[in-house]
Design a protein around this motif. Structure first.
Motif, PDB file in Angstrom:
ATOM      1  N   SER A  99       0.847  -1.183   0.000  1.00  0.00           N
ATOM      2  CA  SER A  99       0.000   0.000   0.000  1.00  0.00           C
ATOM      3  C   SER A  99       0.888   1.241   0.000  1.00  0.00           C
ATOM      4  CB  SER A  99      -0.912  -0.008   1.229  1.00  0.00           C
ATOM      5  OG  SER A  99      -1.768   1.099   1.197  1.00  0.00           O
ATOM      6  N   HIS A 100       0.638   2.146  -0.919  1.00  0.00           N
ATOM      7  CA  HIS A 100       1.416   3.380  -1.017  1.00  0.00           C
ATOM      8  C   HIS A 100       0.519   4.545  -0.650  1.00  0.00           C
ATOM      9  CE1 HIS A 100       4.636   1.220  -2.971  1.00  0.00           C
ATOM     10  NE2 HIS A 100       3.764   0.708  -3.833  1.00  0.00           N
ATOM     11  N   GLY A 101       0.949   5.322   0.343  1.00  0.00           N
ATOM     12  CA  GLY A 101       0.167   6.498   0.726  1.00  0.00           C
ATOM     13  C   GLY A 101      -1.073   6.123   1.504  1.00  0.00           C
ATOM     14  N   LYS A 102      -2.222   6.436   0.921  1.00  0.00           N
ATOM     15  CA  LYS A 102      -3.501   6.190   1.575  1.00  0.00           C
ATOM     16  C   LYS A 102      -3.774   4.689   1.702  1.00  0.00           C
ATOM     17  CE  LYS A 102      -8.195   7.398   0.510  1.00  0.00           C
ATOM     18  NZ  LYS A 102      -9.044   8.212  -0.338  1.00  0.00           N
ATOM     19  N   PRO A 103      -4.142   4.215   2.902  1.00  0.00           N
ATOM     20  CA  PRO A 103      -4.400   2.774   3.057  1.00  0.00           C
ATOM     21  C   PRO A 103      -5.611   2.312   2.232  1.00  0.00           C
ATOM     22  CG  PRO A 103      -4.681   3.939   5.159  1.00  0.00           C
ATOM     23  CD  PRO A 103      -4.296   4.948   4.133  1.00  0.00           C
ATOM     24  N   ARG A 104      -5.532   1.069   1.773  1.00  0.00           N
ATOM     25  CA  ARG A 104      -6.645   0.491   1.002  1.00  0.00           C
ATOM     26  C   ARG A 104      -7.819   0.206   1.927  1.00  0.00           C
ATOM     27  NH1 ARG A 104      -2.483  -3.089  -1.233  1.00  0.00           N
ATOM     28  NH2 ARG A 104      -3.170  -4.643   0.239  1.00  0.00           N
ATOM     29  N   VAL A 105      -9.007   0.159   1.311  1.00  0.00           N
ATOM     30  CA  VAL A 105     -10.181  -0.277   2.066  1.00  0.00           C
ATOM     31  C   VAL A 105     -10.030  -1.762   2.354  1.00  0.00           C
ATOM     32  CG1 VAL A 105     -11.689   1.518   1.145  1.00  0.00           C
ATOM     33  CG2 VAL A 105     -11.554  -0.660  -0.017  1.00  0.00           C
TER      34      VAL A 105
END
Length: 111
Positions: free
Chosen positions: A22-28
């Motif tokens: 995951s890069h930056g914003k976390p995945r749902v």
């Protein structure tokens, strides 16, 4: 809806090594999204027909599209198949086409 599909903890543990970082914003929630993608594909539904329990249909489609383009699903399948020592690819196609009710009479000449 009691017939929804949910990946188990054991199944998620086997799939997690294939997930991209995951890069930056976390995945749902990966379990929810992957379960939704499997449900849609298994039942041959349109993305818009996804049950609300899996989240927005756009999220399901976007994850499926991005991971498909990156070859992540292909790596998952190859890795899982390699664990079982399979040397061949076996595919089963259950596709069927509906014919229009007049399709059988197209070749028949009238008169």
């Amino acid at each position: 809806m009691s017939d929804l599909f949910w990946l188990s903890d054991a199944q998620m543990a086997r799939l997690e090594p294939y997930f991209p970082k995951s890069h930056g914003k976390p995945r749902v929630d990966d379990r929810r999204v992957l379960s939704g993608i499997i449900f849609i594909n298994r039942n041959g539904l349109r993305w818009r027909d996804a049950p609300k329990e899996y989240g927005p249909h756009k999220t399901l489609y976007n994850r499926w599209k991005r991971w498909s383009d990156k070859g992540i699903f292909a790596k998952m399948m190859a890795g899982l198949a390699a664990e079982h020592g399979e040397k061949k690819t076996v595919m089963i196609d259950a596709t069927y086409l509906k014919a229009h009710r007049t399709a059988s009479s197209l070749g028949v000449k009238k008169g």
